[in-house]
Scaffold this active site. Structure first.
Site, PDB file in Angstrom:
ATOM      1  N   GLU A  97      -0.544  -8.263  -3.617  1.00  0.00           N
ATOM      2  CA  GLU A  97      -1.185  -6.952  -3.608  1.00  0.00           C
ATOM      3  C   GLU A  97      -1.734  -6.652  -2.213  1.00  0.00           C
ATOM      4  OE1 GLU A  97      -1.623  -4.337  -5.224  1.00  0.00           O
ATOM      5  OE2 GLU A  97      -2.060  -4.640  -7.337  1.00  0.00           O
ATOM      6  N   ASP A  98      -1.935  -5.373  -1.948  1.00  0.00           N
ATOM      7  CA  ASP A  98      -2.564  -4.985  -0.692  1.00  0.00           C
ATOM      8  C   ASP A  98      -4.082  -5.044  -0.800  1.00  0.00           C
ATOM      9  OD1 ASP A  98      -2.655  -2.829  -2.459  1.00  0.00           O
ATOM     10  OD2 ASP A  98      -2.038  -1.330  -0.994  1.00  0.00           O
ATOM     11  N   ASP A 101      -9.630  -3.370  -5.879  1.00  0.00           N
ATOM     12  CA  ASP A 101     -10.954  -2.763  -5.926  1.00  0.00           C
ATOM     13  C   ASP A 101     -11.521  -2.848  -7.341  1.00  0.00           C
ATOM     14  OD1 ASP A 101      -9.434  -0.608  -6.963  1.00  0.00           O
ATOM     15  OD2 ASP A 101      -9.516   0.468  -5.091  1.00  0.00           O
ATOM     16  N   PHE A 150     -13.239   3.286   2.931  1.00  0.00           N
ATOM     17  CA  PHE A 150     -11.867   3.767   2.752  1.00  0.00           C
ATOM     18  C   PHE A 150     -11.028   3.228   3.904  1.00  0.00           C
ATOM     19  CE2 PHE A 150      -8.203   6.426   2.599  1.00  0.00           C
ATOM     20  CZ  PHE A 150      -8.044   6.713   1.255  1.00  0.00           C
ATOM     21  N   ARG A 163       0.368   3.788   6.841  1.00  0.00           N
ATOM     22  CA  ARG A 163       0.851   2.518   6.286  1.00  0.00           C
ATOM     23  C   ARG A 163       1.406   1.603   7.377  1.00  0.00           C
ATOM     24  NH1 ARG A 163       1.228   2.619   0.650  1.00  0.00           N
ATOM     25  NH2 ARG A 163       1.487   4.674  -0.278  1.00  0.00           N
TER      26      ARG A 163
END
Length: 176
Positions: A97-98, A101, A150, A163
Site C-alpha cells: 500500500e502507499d 489512514d 495531506f 504521483r
C-alpha cells in the site's frame, strides 16, 4: 489558489527505508517466492521500487478497489473494480500500500484476501498515518509514520497530480 509542495520525506530516505524493508522481507520469506499485490493506483511506485530491491523470486499482481462511493471519506466497504489475475491460494502474499489512514478499506481487503487461503499474508505500507486510524489493522512493514497532513508524491496524488514526485511532500494551498 496556488499549490506548493513542502518536502516531508526525501527520495534518498525513501530508497534507504525500502532497502531495509526488502531485507526484512527476504529474512521473513527465507528464499521462497513472494507475490506482491498492489492496490492501484497509489501503491504502484512503492511496489515497483520495493520489488527491485527484494532478492527473492517475486511475482506482481494488482487490484483496484473503491471505498468512497459518493462521499469524500472512506466507507470501508470495498467495491472491487479490478480483481487479482492469479489465484493466491497457498502463496506467500505481500500486500503493498502507499498509505494507511483510517484502516477501514485495508481491514476489509485483508479479510477478503485471507479468505482466499494464502500460505502467508503480510502487509507493507510506505506511509502510516495513525492519527486517522478508525479500524486497527496489523501492518508488518511500515516505511514511515507521519502526522495527519495531506501528502503527495511517490504514488500519492492530489486530483491525479504529483504521483510522479520521487519524494513525499505536504501540499499547501496559498492565495495567489
Amino acid at each position: 489558489m496556488k499549490e506548493r509542495i513542502e518536502v516531508m520525506i526525501s527520495a534518498e530516505a525513501i530508497s534507504k527505508r525500502l532497502e531495509e524493508i526488502a531485507e526484512q522481507v527476504q529474512n521473513d520469506f527465507a528464499g521462497e517466492q513472494v507475490e506482491l499485490v498492489c492496490v492501484l493506483k497509489g501503491g504502484v511506485v512503492t511496489l515497483v521500487e520495493l520489488a527491485k530491491k527484494i532478492k527473492l523470486p517475486v511475482t506482481l499482481n494488482f487490484m483496484d478497489v473503491s471505498s468512497y462511493g459518493d462521499g469524500t471519506e472512506s466507507s470501508g466497504h470495498i467495491k472491487i473494480l479490478r480483481d487479482l489475475d492469479e489465484d493466491i491460494t497457498g502463496k506467500n502474499v505481500l500486500l503493498v500500500e502507499d498509505i494507511i489512514d483510517s484502516g477501514r478499506t485495508l481491514s476489509h481487503l485483508r479479510e477478503l484476501l485471507l479468505h482466499r487461503n494464502p500460505k502467508n499474508f503480510k502487509i507493507c505500507t510506505l506511509l502510516d498515518k495513525p492519527d486517522r486510524r478508525v479500524t486497527d489493522v496489523p501492518v508488518d512493514y511500515v516505511g514511515f509514520t507521519i502526522p495527519d497532513a495531506f501528502v503527495v508524491g511517490y504514488g500519492l496524488d492530489y486530483a491525479q497530480k504529483y504521483r510522479n514526485l520521487d519524494y513525499v511532500g505536504v501540499i499547501h494551498f496559498d492565495e495567489d
